[in-house]
Design a protein around this motif. Structure first.
Motif, PDB file in Angstrom:
ATOM      1  N   HIS A 222       4.517  -8.821   4.148  1.00 12.47           N
ATOM      2  CA  HIS A 222       4.319  -9.079   2.724  1.00 12.47           C
ATOM      3  C   HIS A 222       3.781 -10.483   2.496  1.00 12.47           C
TER       4      HIS A 222
ATOM      5  N   ASP B 272       5.619 -10.880  -3.425  1.00 12.18           N
ATOM      6  CA  ASP B 272       5.785  -9.427  -3.345  1.00 12.18           C
ATOM      7  C   ASP B 272       7.258  -9.058  -3.518  1.00 12.18           C
TER       8      ASP B 272
ATOM      9  N   ILE C 131      10.189  -6.721  -2.242  1.00 12.82           N
ATOM     10  CA  ILE C 131      10.532  -5.996  -1.016  1.00 12.82           C
ATOM     11  C   ILE C 131      11.808  -5.195  -1.258  1.00 12.82           C
TER      12      ILE C 131
END
Length: 327
Positions: free
Chosen positions: A158, A162, A164
């Motif tokens: 990533h 981002d 997750i």
């Protein structure tokens, strides 16, 4: 005088211990092994705890001894727990040494685990309030993970910013959390947790036993690794010489510092070692007690193998197989 001999004080006296050849302690089943005239020596420290006043005075007056407080040795851990930790550390060092040695020779060593345990969560970091210590991560973005390296790789795929997704077990219940990745300062995604594989296991292709008796602690890890390599390789790694070795080893072949190096150096010198391989952090203490014995610093297994070649030892053969499935 009577009181001085009876009352026990919260101090330990470290004295030179024993230097033992590792090769005779190693037994391998499932692969050909070799015997060589030289030897890898692992050194120990004699540790006397809660000594009386006379032993304490003797320790202070003896140049080869060192007096330290009980807390410096145990870190405040109860003695029984501390001893158990050292026994486990010895077991772990043998496991790491076996993995590193076998992989260096080209054997595949598959790893398995029961998920990725959260050891620590950084305060005010991306995962604070979402993950907590003792959580066991079982999937990242829906993909199952069983090893810590798998979870780390999934996070690093990533970019900072981002979101997750983590699936984890907490208290026997499966839960999920969405964590927005931070930046580690180099443009790499981070979530602010320390991880380890839960119940990490290795499937060794050969059976290795290292009989160390009652000796505990992790400081012989590098010595175990080198002795096992010497046992499994046709060439003589030490060139027929006695070489003393100290230092921990991790599963990636990195060498770590240990304690009691001054006393171990005296032990190695008395045993007739031509050289003593030590981590760089211990070089100064080792040189003060080495006499004419050579002190060689090593940070990795490759450094140690290069040092042995400088002493006239053989190079290891090229690995028989490529790579490793270990983490």
């Amino acid at each position: 005088m009577v009181v001085g001999s009876i009352i026990r004080l919260p101090y330990y006296v470290l004295s030179p211990g024993d230097a033992t050849a590792v090769e005779p302690l190693v037994q391998v089943r499932g692969a050909q092994s070799y015997r060589h005239p030289g030897s890898i020596l692992f050194t120990t420290v004699a540790l006397a705890g809660d000594v009386n006043a006379y032993a304490l005075l003797h320790g202070w007056l003896n140049d080869n001894d060192e007096v330290v407080s009980r807390r410096e040795i145990t870190g405040g851990t109860p003695t029984k727990t501390y001893n158990q930790q050292n026994i486990q550390a010895m077991t772990d060092s043998k496991t790491a040494a076996t993995k590193v040695a076998l992989e260096r020779l080209g054997y595949p060593v598959p790893a398995s685990g029961d998920g990725v345990e959260v050891v620590q969560v950084t305060a005010k970091g991306p995962s604070d309030g979402k993950l907590q210590a003792s959580d066991v991560i079982t999937a990242v973005d829906g993909a199952p993970v069983t090893l810590d390296a798998q979870a780390v790789s999934a996070v690093h795929r990533h970019k900072p910013g981002d979101v997750i997704g983590f699936t984890f077990n907490r208290g026997g219940q499966s839960q999920t959390a969405q964590v927005q990745a931070g930046d580690d300062g180099h443009g790499v995604a981070k979530v602010g947790v320390a991880l380890q594989t839960k119940n990490l296991r290795y499937d060794f292709p050969v059976q290795v036993t290292i009989a160390t008796g009652k000796v505990a602690g992790p400081s012989a890890g590098l010595a175990f690794t080198l002795a096992l390599l010497d046992d499994l390789a046709a060439g003589d790694l030490t060139g027929g010489k006695k070489v003393a070795v100290t230092g921990t080893i991790d599963v990636n072949g990195r060498v770590g510092p240990v304690g009691g190096v001054a006393q171990k150096t005296v032990t190695a010198r008395r045993a007739g070692a031509v050289a003593f391989l030590v981590p760089p952090e211990e070089e100064r203490d080792a040189k003060r007690h080495a006499g004419s014995m050579r002190i060689m610093t090593v940070r990795t297994l490759d450094d140690a193998l290069a040092a042995l070649r400088q002493l006239g030892g053989s190079a290891l053969p090229a690995p028989k197989a490529a790579g490793s499935t270990g983490s």
